[in-house]
Design an enzyme around this catalytic site. Structure first.
Site, PDB file in Angstrom:
ATOM      1  N   LYS A 181      47.816  28.203  39.201  1.00  0.00           N
ATOM      2  CA  LYS A 181      47.228  28.709  37.966  1.00  0.00           C
ATOM      3  C   LYS A 181      46.179  29.753  38.344  1.00  0.00           C
ATOM      4  CE  LYS A 181      47.355  27.737  33.435  1.00  0.00           C
ATOM      5  NZ  LYS A 181      46.834  26.424  32.988  1.00  0.00           N
ATOM      6  N   HIS A 182      46.288  30.943  37.813  1.00  0.00           N
ATOM      7  CA  HIS A 182      45.354  32.028  38.114  1.00  0.00           C
ATOM      8  C   HIS A 182      45.215  32.249  39.623  1.00  0.00           C
ATOM      9  CE1 HIS A 182      44.369  32.445  33.933  1.00  0.00           C
ATOM     10  NE2 HIS A 182      44.042  31.180  33.845  1.00  0.00           N
TER      11      HIS A 182
ATOM     12  N   ASN B 292      34.845  30.403  47.811  1.00  0.00           N
ATOM     13  CA  ASN B 292      34.801  29.339  48.806  1.00  0.00           C
ATOM     14  C   ASN B 292      35.797  28.242  48.433  1.00  0.00           C
ATOM     15  OD1 ASN B 292      32.689  30.171  50.624  1.00  0.00           O
ATOM     16  ND2 ASN B 292      31.229  29.825  48.986  1.00  0.00           N
TER      17      ASN B 292
ATOM     18  N   HIS C 266      39.731  36.416  49.185  1.00  0.00           N
ATOM     19  CA  HIS C 266      38.961  36.956  48.068  1.00  0.00           C
ATOM     20  C   HIS C 266      39.862  37.614  47.033  1.00  0.00           C
ATOM     21  CE1 HIS C 266      35.823  36.888  51.320  1.00  0.00           C
ATOM     22  NE2 HIS C 266      35.245  36.208  50.353  1.00  0.00           N
TER      23      HIS C 266
END
Length: 538
Positions: free
Chosen positions: A289-290, A432, A538
């Site tokens: 998800k995302h 993180n 990231h």
């Protein structure tokens, strides 16, 4: 030095009287040639293209008859001649150009049908160095660029998919093409040569192991235009670069509506994650998800693995992307369709599974024919203002690392298996990242937080919510292991994991306070393993 413009306006309509055809991909060639002859167009061609047209019983002039010079050097030199490039580049309404054409016997070429040697295909097939170099086209790109530059007078077609549109235009306009039509095809021709050169320069950098070439280019072919991008006010399109790596770009979509920008991004993330789990080692399922995993499970069957993945975060699994590392069977499909799912991606699918998924008409089902290799080299890139960041793909795999036990207590075999599992997953969680795992499944995931402690707390909160939803007496973080994508800078992150019930930890190590973190682990009797490899994402 810039060349001054003569500012001669381009004509709207240009009659096509002579066409030059030189193609590697002969799809639709004969049909196109037949249509052009019927329209009264003179055909000029080269080598194998001329042979194919002649064998179809159509009149065609060999380019050597045009140039008065034979093909030489195994066909390397055949169209690099003033009779060809003068015919393509001449400004017909310029008196000096017309005089030069008459003086040198150069006739105009109004239409160029050109496509290039199959460099990308040879590269993908793993051709040797010499064979790959030999498939670098020279004359083709030169003619494409010349024709596209002179689109005021020349129509350039490089994609067989445009043949039908070309013929329709000529028939509707009495054998002429319009300026806007020529502009659009010229733009497409330059995009093709840019993509082609990008592939060649990328291959050279790879073959010569040049990590940072002086210039870097990426090219791609339009696969689809989306309704919108990441948000409805953004426009988006999907381009494929020809890489044969199994995934969303190479998959066959068996059913469902068009993939959106977010679907493609999330599906890629899901399949890359599940590719970490070799099918011979057991079934694995990831739910995304995302672009973050909300659950990953392994088991004896894909159904078992899916159920374990869902248990981690059943709320987030709603509307997620499901990736499997094996053939989607009916048992797994029946379970998956019980929850609203956007996309299912797997190497293959059984007919029974396909039939079950078909009942959900909007659910996309993709099959790839294989899994991505987590060890494979490659490039990853992202845009920034004024430039682009390029790096090698993160192809570090935990099984290849020299794991170092740094605590007094070593992990048990069961703990070590879960530690390896958790670290595989953490590689694909936004930083993180904190991943709790137990019995080959995630039981809590914390992603994308500015503080590692916050990621750990979110993961624990997710585990508590899952326990409450399932009616368990306690969350599955009790007796779990925990993975961190980067080192714990302070002992507080480790303490949070211990308080959640973790009994063993895997992390890269390398903090200035490693000794403090190790001491905290020893004080609580837990095992800790250092990998020596970080997985920031990231």
């Amino acid at each position: 030095m810039a060349v001054a413009s003569k500012n001669i306006p381009a004509p709207d309509r240009v009659r096509v009287s002579r066409a030059l055809l030189s193609v590697s991909d002969k799809t639709g060639l004969v049909d196109l040639a037949r249509e052009l002859v019927a329209l009264g167009v003179e055909l000029v061609s080269t080598g194998g293209t001329a042979k194919a047209i002649a064998e179809a019983g159509l009149k065609v002039k060999d380019v050597s008859d045009l140039t008065g010079f034979p093909e030489i050097m195994d066909g390397r030199v055949k169209t690099l001649h003033p009779s060809v490039h003068g015919g393509l580049l001449a400004i017909r309404d310029d008196a000096e150009h017309r005089a030069a054409m008459e003086a040198h016997g150069i006739g105009p070429i109004d239409l160029a049908i050109i496509n290039l040697y199959p460099f990308e295909e040879v590269r993908r097939a793993g051709g040797d160095y010499a064979a790959t170099v030999e498939n670098i086209d020279i004359g083709g790109p030169a003619m494409l660029r010349a024709s596209a530059k002179n689109h005021a007078y020349v129509t350039i077609v490089t994609d067989p998919a445009d043949y039908g549109r070309l013929v329709e235009t000529l028939k509707e306009n009495g054998g002429e093409t319009g300026y806007r039509f020529r502009q659009e095809l010229a733009a497409k021709a330059y995009a093709r040569t840019a993509s082609y050169d990008a592939a060649i320069s990328g291959w050279f950098a790879e073959a010569l192991e040049i990590e940072a070439p002086a210039s870097r280019a990426f090219g791609g072919r339009l696969e689809s235009v989306m309704r919108y991008g990441e948000n409805p006010h953004q426009k988006a399109a999907f381009y494929v670069d020809g890489d044969a790596r199994p995934g969303v770009a190479t998959a066959r979509q068996l059913q469902g509506k068009q993939l959106s920008y977010n679907n493609i991004n999330d599906t890629d993330a899901a399949f890359e994650l599940v590719g970490e789990f070799a099918p011979q080692a057991g079934a694995a399922v990831a739910i995304i998800k995302h672009a973050n995993p909300c659950g990953v499970g392994t088991g004896g069957t894909l159904k078992d693995a899916y159920l374990k993945a869902v248990e981690c975060d059943p709320v987030s699994a709603f509307g997620g992307i499901v990736a499997l590392n094996g053939l989607l069977d009916a048992e797994a499909a029946e379970e998956i369709v019980k929850t609203f799912t956007e996309v299912i991606i797997a190497p293959e699918a059984s007919q029974d599974a396909i039939a079950l998924v078909a009942a959900k008409k909007n659910l996309r089902l993709l099959v790839t024919g294989g899994l991505p290799d987590p060890h494979a080299a490659g490039l990853a890139f992202k845009s920034v203002a004024g430039g682009m960041l390029v790096q090698s793909r993160d192809n570090g795999v935990v099984d290849d690392l020299n794991l170092k036990v740094v605590t007094k207590r070593a992990p048990s075999d069961a703990e070590m298996a879960d530690l390896r599992f958790a670290f595989r997953v953490a590689k694909h969680v936004k930083s993180n990242a904190i991943v709790y795992a137990r019995d080959g499944a995630t039981v809590g995931i914390g992603a994308g937080q500015m503080s590692r402690v916050d990621s750990s707390r979110i993961a624990v909160r997710k585990a508590l919510d899952a326990a409450e939803a399932a009616g368990w007496a306690e969350p599955k973080t009790k007796g779990s292991v925990v993975a961190s994508d980067a080192f714990f800078p302070f002992a507080d992150g480790l303490i949070a994991a211990i308080e959640a019930g973790a009994t063993a930890v895997i992390q890269p190590g390398g903090s200035m306070r490693d000794d403090e973190v190790i001491a905290a682990a020893d004080a609580h009797g837990i095992a800790m393993v250092f990998t020596g490899m970080r997985h920031f994402r990231h």
